[in-house]
Design an enzyme around this catalytic site. Sequence first.
Site, PDB file in Angstrom:
ATOM      1  N   ALA A 109       0.865  -1.170   0.000  1.00  0.00           N
ATOM      2  CA  ALA A 109       0.000   0.000   0.000  1.00  0.00           C
ATOM      3  C   ALA A 109       0.910   1.231   0.000  1.00  0.00           C
ATOM      4  CB  ALA A 109      -0.896  -0.012   1.229  1.00  0.00           C
TER       5      ALA A 109
ATOM      6  N   GLU B   6       5.180  -4.879   7.178  1.00  0.00           N
ATOM      7  CA  GLU B   6       4.441  -3.836   7.909  1.00  0.00           C
ATOM      8  C   GLU B   6       4.979  -3.593   9.312  1.00  0.00           C
ATOM      9  OE1 GLU B   6       3.040  -6.215   6.070  1.00  0.00           O
ATOM     10  OE2 GLU B   6       1.306  -5.429   4.979  1.00  0.00           O
TER      11      GLU B   6
ATOM     12  N   GLU C 217      -0.528  -9.302  -0.347  1.00  0.00           N
ATOM     13  CA  GLU C 217      -1.932  -9.584   0.008  1.00  0.00           C
ATOM     14  C   GLU C 217      -2.840  -9.550  -1.222  1.00  0.00           C
ATOM     15  OE1 GLU C 217      -1.698  -6.565   3.072  1.00  0.00           O
ATOM     16  OE2 GLU C 217      -2.404  -8.044   4.525  1.00  0.00           O
TER      17      GLU C 217
ATOM     18  N   GLY D 293       0.729  -5.022   1.172  1.00  0.00           N
ATOM     19  CA  GLY D 293      -0.502  -5.106   0.392  1.00  0.00           C
ATOM     20  C   GLY D 293      -0.277  -5.723  -0.983  1.00  0.00           C
TER      21      GLY D 293
END
Length: 261
Positions: free
Chosen positions: A68, A134, A114, A111
């Site tokens: 992200a 993260e 993911e 992300g």
Amino acid sequence: LSARYENVLVSRPQPGVALITLNRPKALNALNAAHFKDIASALKEADDDTSVGAMVLTGSDRAFAAGADIKEMKDKSFAEAYTSNFLANWEVISKLNKPVIAAVSGYALGGGLELALQADILLVSPSAQLGQPEINLGVIPGGGGTQRLARLIGKSRTMELVLTGRIISADEAEKWGLVSRVVPEDIGVVNAAVQIAATIADKGRVAVAAGKEVVNAALELSLAEGLRFERRLFHSLFATKDQKEGMTAFAEKRKPEWSHS
Ligand code: HXC
């Protein structure tokens, strides 16, 4: 088609196959809101397109997606994240009817991993580097990483990834059963993914959708519930023309002609 999206490219490498390429190269395909909206729209459009049987999702040689967008996230408050339901549309791929094959080269982090984990089949090139870093940013995965990884590779390996942020190689990911296979450079991971998508696009769509739905259910249901769901979907396929055609074609020693109905 692709002209409509600023951050993704869409093409048709083979009949029945939509290839969606993440295209924000300067930021290693970091997923900001605009980028993610384009990915979701392009996938949804391909899912709704009756001429498409399967999708391939890929990035660049250097990065599938480096996560992200940290710069976009960094000043968010709890209240903003919570009340705007930040990442509400994240589970986009797992809601699609048609199969998605992820072809990952380079970084698939946070992300990015993911996103790839939501695909139905995951192929990587030898350059792939996968991880959930993260923890180094003071947070934890928020796009399904902890839950999907724990189901796919078990608790100990998931804890190691989530708590240390260690990045793993393509070979390690294959050894752990996280990916279908590592595709050698001379074949090409996107090429291999397109071939798989084309093979799937040649099957009856009703059975493909049922197969996808029930395999995904295996990650959510108890064994007894999952077996029951499988049996019921199997039974229901006897109501389709494709079942009659598939089994008749076998008996008549000819190739089936699917009507997708
Ligand atoms: C915003 C990013 C980014 C990211 C890279 N960039 N990753 N921008 N968000 N996640 C930008 C860099 O700022 C830089 O922009 C450009 O891309 C190139 O990256 P470099 O760092 O210069 O490249 P390199 O030295 O090769 O290092 C590559 C890297 C590193 C190891 C992948 O970029 C990195 O560690 N990125 C962050 C990985 C990460 O922590 N991901 C998890 C994010 S959290 P400029 O403008 O400087 O050139 C997350 C939460 C998910 O994903 C929540 C659910 C969805």
